[in-house]
Design a protein around this motif. Structure first.
Motif, PDB file in Angstrom:
ATOM      1  N   THR A 133      -1.001  17.924   2.127  1.00 14.30           N
ATOM      2  CA  THR A 133      -1.699  16.679   2.472  1.00 14.30           C
ATOM      3  C   THR A 133      -2.432  16.755   3.807  1.00 14.30           C
ATOM      4  O   THR A 133      -2.074  17.505   4.699  1.00 14.30           O
ATOM      5  N   SER A 134      -3.437  15.902   3.901  1.00  9.83           N
ATOM      6  CA  SER A 134      -4.336  15.924   5.046  1.00  9.83           C
ATOM      7  C   SER A 134      -3.674  15.462   6.344  1.00  9.83           C
ATOM      8  O   SER A 134      -4.239  15.612   7.408  1.00  9.83           O
ATOM      9  N   LYS A 135      -2.475  14.900   6.236  1.00 10.07           N
ATOM     10  CA  LYS A 135      -1.791  14.438   7.437  1.00 10.07           C
ATOM     11  C   LYS A 135      -1.726  15.538   8.501  1.00 10.07           C
ATOM     12  O   LYS A 135      -1.790  15.294   9.687  1.00 10.07           O
ATOM     13  N   PHE A 136      -1.604  16.767   8.021  1.00  9.43           N
ATOM     14  CA  PHE A 136      -1.527  17.891   8.960  1.00  9.43           C
ATOM     15  C   PHE A 136      -2.752  18.781   8.824  1.00  9.43           C
ATOM     16  O   PHE A 136      -2.662  19.986   8.719  1.00  9.43           O
ATOM     17  N   GLU A 137      -3.923  18.156   8.821  1.00 14.37           N
ATOM     18  CA  GLU A 137      -5.127  18.950   8.525  1.00 14.37           C
ATOM     19  C   GLU A 137      -5.410  20.004   9.594  1.00 14.37           C
ATOM     20  O   GLU A 137      -6.040  21.005   9.316  1.00 14.37           O
ATOM     21  N   ASN A 138      -4.894  19.776  10.806  1.00 14.49           N
ATOM     22  CA  ASN A 138      -5.123  20.789  11.836  1.00 14.49           C
ATOM     23  C   ASN A 138      -3.978  21.805  11.916  1.00 14.49           C
ATOM     24  O   ASN A 138      -3.835  22.518  12.882  1.00 14.49           O
ATOM     25  N   HIS A 139      -3.123  21.815  10.900  1.00  7.83           N
ATOM     26  CA  HIS A 139      -2.004  22.751  10.866  1.00  7.83           C
ATOM     27  C   HIS A 139      -2.553  24.174  10.911  1.00  7.83           C
ATOM     28  O   HIS A 139      -3.457  24.532  10.168  1.00  7.83           O
ATOM     29  N   GLU A 140      -2.008  24.979  11.800  1.00  4.46           N
ATOM     30  CA  GLU A 140      -2.580  26.304  12.007  1.00  4.46           C
ATOM     31  C   GLU A 140      -2.228  27.292  10.899  1.00  4.46           C
ATOM     32  O   GLU A 140      -3.024  28.133  10.513  1.00  4.46           O
ATOM     33  N   LEU A 141      -0.981  27.185  10.411  1.00  4.90           N
ATOM     34  CA  LEU A 141      -0.530  28.169   9.430  1.00  4.90           C
ATOM     35  C   LEU A 141      -0.675  27.604   8.022  1.00  4.90           C
ATOM     36  O   LEU A 141       0.011  26.661   7.658  1.00  4.90           O
ATOM     37  N   LEU A 142      -1.595  28.182   7.269  1.00 10.08           N
ATOM     38  CA  LEU A 142      -1.822  27.723   5.890  1.00 10.08           C
ATOM     39  C   LEU A 142      -1.899  28.922   4.952  1.00 10.08           C
ATOM     40  O   LEU A 142      -2.413  29.971   5.329  1.00 10.08           O
ATOM     41  N   TRP A 143      -1.353  28.721   3.768  1.00 11.84           N
ATOM     42  CA  TRP A 143      -1.398  29.801   2.768  1.00 11.84           C
ATOM     43  C   TRP A 143      -1.963  29.256   1.459  1.00 11.84           C
ATOM     44  O   TRP A 143      -1.786  28.064   1.148  1.00 11.84           O
ATOM     45  N   ASP A 144      -2.601  30.131   0.695  1.00 11.90           N
ATOM     46  CA  ASP A 144      -3.066  29.739  -0.636  1.00 11.90           C
ATOM     47  C   ASP A 144      -1.869  29.570  -1.547  1.00 11.90           C
ATOM     48  O   ASP A 144      -0.882  30.303  -1.435  1.00 11.90           O
ATOM     49  N   SER A 145      -1.957  28.571  -2.410  1.00 11.04           N
ATOM     50  CA  SER A 145      -0.891  28.372  -3.389  1.00 11.04           C
ATOM     51  C   SER A 145      -1.542  27.797  -4.640  1.00 11.04           C
ATOM     52  O   SER A 145      -2.694  27.367  -4.588  1.00 11.04           O
ATOM     53  N   PRO A 146      -0.827  27.762  -5.764  1.00  8.22           N
ATOM     54  CA  PRO A 146      -1.417  27.182  -6.975  1.00  8.22           C
ATOM     55  C   PRO A 146      -1.754  25.694  -6.785  1.00  8.22           C
ATOM     56  O   PRO A 146      -2.484  25.117  -7.574  1.00  8.22           O
TER      57      PRO A 146
ATOM     58  N   THR B 286       7.783  32.684   7.561  1.00  6.71           N
ATOM     59  CA  THR B 286       6.392  32.984   7.198  1.00  6.71           C
ATOM     60  C   THR B 286       6.239  34.302   6.433  1.00  6.71           C
ATOM     61  O   THR B 286       5.167  34.592   5.922  1.00  6.71           O
ATOM     62  N   GLU B 287       7.293  35.104   6.374  1.00  3.35           N
ATOM     63  CA  GLU B 287       7.168  36.387   5.667  1.00  3.35           C
ATOM     64  C   GLU B 287       7.636  36.342   4.214  1.00  3.35           C
ATOM     65  O   GLU B 287       7.722  37.375   3.562  1.00  3.35           O
ATOM     66  N   ASN B 288       7.959  35.152   3.735  1.00  2.35           N
ATOM     67  CA  ASN B 288       8.510  35.074   2.371  1.00  2.35           C
ATOM     68  C   ASN B 288       7.807  34.019   1.511  1.00  2.35           C
ATOM     69  O   ASN B 288       8.413  33.437   0.611  1.00  2.35           O
ATOM     70  N   ILE B 289       6.544  33.770   1.821  1.00  2.00           N
ATOM     71  CA  ILE B 289       5.797  32.705   1.142  1.00  2.00           C
ATOM     72  C   ILE B 289       5.778  32.911  -0.382  1.00  2.00           C
ATOM     73  O   ILE B 289       5.951  31.962  -1.155  1.00  2.00           O
ATOM     74  N   ASP B 290       5.600  34.156  -0.828  1.00  3.49           N
ATOM     75  CA  ASP B 290       5.557  34.436  -2.277  1.00  3.49           C
ATOM     76  C   ASP B 290       6.837  33.977  -2.972  1.00  3.49           C
ATOM     77  O   ASP B 290       6.809  33.487  -4.100  1.00  3.49           O
ATOM     78  N   GLU B 291       7.959  34.175  -2.291  1.00  5.97           N
ATOM     79  CA  GLU B 291       9.248  33.789  -2.870  1.00  5.97           C
ATOM     80  C   GLU B 291       9.318  32.271  -3.079  1.00  5.97           C
ATOM     81  O   GLU B 291       9.760  31.790  -4.122  1.00  5.97           O
ATOM     82  N   TYR B 292       8.842  31.497  -2.092  1.00  7.43           N
ATOM     83  CA  TYR B 292       8.889  30.026  -2.240  1.00  7.43           C
ATOM     84  C   TYR B 292       7.971  29.587  -3.375  1.00  7.43           C
ATOM     85  O   TYR B 292       8.307  28.692  -4.149  1.00  7.43           O
ATOM     86  N   ILE B 293       6.803  30.219  -3.454  1.00  5.62           N
ATOM     87  CA  ILE B 293       5.843  29.848  -4.504  1.00  5.62           C
ATOM     88  C   ILE B 293       6.456  30.127  -5.878  1.00  5.62           C
ATOM     89  O   ILE B 293       6.339  29.307  -6.803  1.00  5.62           O
ATOM     90  N   LYS B 294       7.164  31.239  -5.985  1.00  5.81           N
ATOM     91  CA  LYS B 294       7.822  31.585  -7.261  1.00  5.81           C
ATOM     92  C   LYS B 294       8.858  30.505  -7.636  1.00  5.81           C
ATOM     93  O   LYS B 294       8.896  30.024  -8.764  1.00  5.81           O
ATOM     94  N   ILE B 295       9.667  30.122  -6.662  1.00  2.59           N
ATOM     95  CA  ILE B 295      10.720  29.127  -6.938  1.00  2.59           C
ATOM     96  C   ILE B 295      10.101  27.762  -7.268  1.00  2.59           C
ATOM     97  O   ILE B 295      10.479  27.105  -8.242  1.00  2.59           O
ATOM     98  N   ILE B 296       9.111  27.361  -6.463  1.00  2.68           N
ATOM     99  CA  ILE B 296       8.501  26.034  -6.671  1.00  2.68           C
ATOM    100  C   ILE B 296       7.802  25.981  -8.039  1.00  2.68           C
ATOM    101  O   ILE B 296       7.882  24.976  -8.750  1.00  2.68           O
ATOM    102  N   THR B 297       7.140  27.075  -8.417  1.00  6.70           N
ATOM    103  CA  THR B 297       6.462  27.122  -9.718  1.00  6.70           C
ATOM    104  C   THR B 297       7.457  26.877 -10.846  1.00  6.70           C
ATOM    105  O   THR B 297       7.198  26.090 -11.766  1.00  6.70           O
TER     106      THR B 297
END
Ligand SMILES: [Zn+2]
Length: 465
Positions: free
Chosen positions: A196-209, A124-135
């Motif tokens: 996706t909405s399958k996990f709509e009650n997922h507690e940990l969510l981050w903004d992404s593009p 959970t402390e490296n979300i920016d890194e994943y977003i960079k790679i996925i982009t």
């Protein structure tokens, strides 16, 4: 040094990218529950690898992740997020669960003398890194958006199944195709980012593009490894169950992102089995190192048991085997503890045994042969005890069985206990409570400790059995 490389399926000479330096990454725990002793066997294997490299003179930088989001109950992105399962089970927040089981993990990890890696990083402390790679993967057409999720397109890489034997592919497809995901272009494709909405009650969510969501499991190890260890990794370790799909997916996404080969050596530990088969967390009570300790076993007896077998062989756990390991370790420590500094340190003999010890470890970490070198050395009558003690201390840098320290600490604990009793007895005598004073003397005598009263005070003698 020779190591078995899952990538080439051969024992190979290990050559790091940079002379004398090793970048090592090992997959860490998913902290939704306790780590069972089968998991811990895996970490002991990584610890031996890490310490052997250092013993051989390499400068090692090691990173390990803590999976606190994104690992679904099936490794191939189906089922529920394991952290969500724990959240429902324990009525706590995901971060509370992660903290509790991370702490519990490191307690057991350190009980078996595993060295904590230089870098330990929660997913959970490296979300920016994943977003960079996925982009970048999306821009370069290695990934696609479908049904709200971002998937990696396994069809875009040559030799996707590079870590597994070709004939395993069908079996893997059948085994892992638990839940059909109609959003996927190919069955082997995997999720990089969930929205996706399958996990709509997922507690940990981050903004992404691509909308609010959370990362898939596989991206975290690539992200953390590249962020902290750079673009070229020497060794990546895990358990054999990580080979597919986890490590296979790590290679696909990392190399597509980097545009070159990522990691040269893949190191995998075999399973610990119990009498019903592979250990798992879903089978009732979770057998942990702490549970073994509560039952009276030294956690290092478990480590000793693991070192007696090769890391690439399955190992059967039974209490009989553990008991045997405990007894052998006790005898070994007793023998070492009886050694005295009796002469001059013999550097030539020391060096020749260090050479033999290194040779066993350099041969794909043959720890059971390393233990044989230790036994042979202790039996060798041409060596004085001073040199033997130095060798034990040296070997224990890798073995980490507290071969010298453990006995000493027991001794000093015992000494403190006896001194407390002696003081208690002096106090009793001062108060003319001779019944209590005699009771203390008899109590110690029953434990083989004889008190000797002199005009200068009381000393004691331990009567050997
Ligand atoms: Zn991993």
């Amino acid at each position: 040094m020779k190591l078995y490389n899952t990538l080439t399926r051969k024992v190979e000479e290990f050559i790091p990218n940079e002379k004398g330096k090793v970048k090592l990454y090992t997959c860490g725990p998913t902290v939704y529950h306790y780590a069972h002793i089968g998991n811990i066997r895996n970490y002991i294997g990584h610890d031996i690898l890490d310490k052997t490299l250092r013993y051989l003179g390499y400068e090692v930088t090691r990173a390990m992740n803590i999976t606190d989001v994104g690992h679904l109950t099936s490794d191939s992105d189906s089922g529920e997020d394991k952290m969500e399962v724990a959240r429902k089970r324990e009525h706590k927040s995901a971060m509370e669960i992660a903290k509790f089981y991370t702490d519990a993990f490191f307690v057991d990890f350190e009980k078996v003398n595993c060295k904590v890696p230089e870098i330990v990083s929660p997913a959970t402390e490296n979300i920016d890194e994943y977003i960079k790679i996925i982009t970048k993967l999306l821009n370069d057409d290695y990934a696609y958006e479908s049904g709200g999720n971002i998937y990696f397109d396994t069809n875009k890489v040559d030799n996707y199944y590079c870590l597994t034997k070709q004939d395993d592919n069908m079996v893997i497809g059948a085994r892992e195709g638990v839940e059909e995901d109609s959003n996927k272009r190919n069955q082997a494709d995997f999720v990089l980012w969930f929205t996706t909405s399958k996990f709509e009650n997922h507690e940990l969510l981050w903004d992404s593009p691509w909308g609010k969501g959370y990362p898939g499991w596989h991206i975290e190890c690539s992200g953390i490894s590249i962020k902290y260890l750079g673009e070229y990794l020497d060794i990546h370790g895990g358990g054999v169950d990580n080979i597919f799909p986890h490590h296979t997916n790590e290679i696909a996404q990392s190399e597509s992102y980097l545009g070159h080969k990522w990691c040269n050596y893949w190191f995998h530990n075999e399973h610990l089995l119990d009498e019903s088969g592979k250990m798992s967390k879903s089978k009732g009570v979770i057998l942990t190192v702490s549970v073994l300790e509560e039952k009276g076993y030294d956690p290092l007896a478990f480590r000793f048991m693991c070192l007696g077998s090769h890391y690439r062989k399955q190992l059967l756990f039974t209490y009989d085997n553990l008991e045997q390991a405990q007894n052998t370790l006790n005898k070994l420590r007793k023998k070492i503890n009886s050694l005295k500094n009796d002469g001059d340190f013999d550097k030539d003999k020391f060096d020749s045994y260090v050479f033999k010890f290194k040779e066993t470890l350099e041969n794909d970490l043959n720890t059971s042969n390393a233990l044989t070198v230790l036994y042979n050395m202790l039996k060798d009558e041409s060596l004085n005890e001073t040199t033997k003690l130095k060798l034990v201390g040296d070997f224990d840098k890798v073995l980490s069985l507290n071969l010298i320290k453990e006995e000493e600490s027991i001794d000093s604990e015992l000494a403190k206990e006896i001194m407390d009793k002696i003081n208690e007895r002096i106090e009793a005598k001062k108060n003319k409570n001779f019944i209590l004073a005699d009771k203390i003397r008899d109590e110690l005598a029953s434990k083989g400790i004889k008190l000797i009263d002199t005009k200068d005070g009381t000393t004691y003698e331990i009567i050997k059995d």
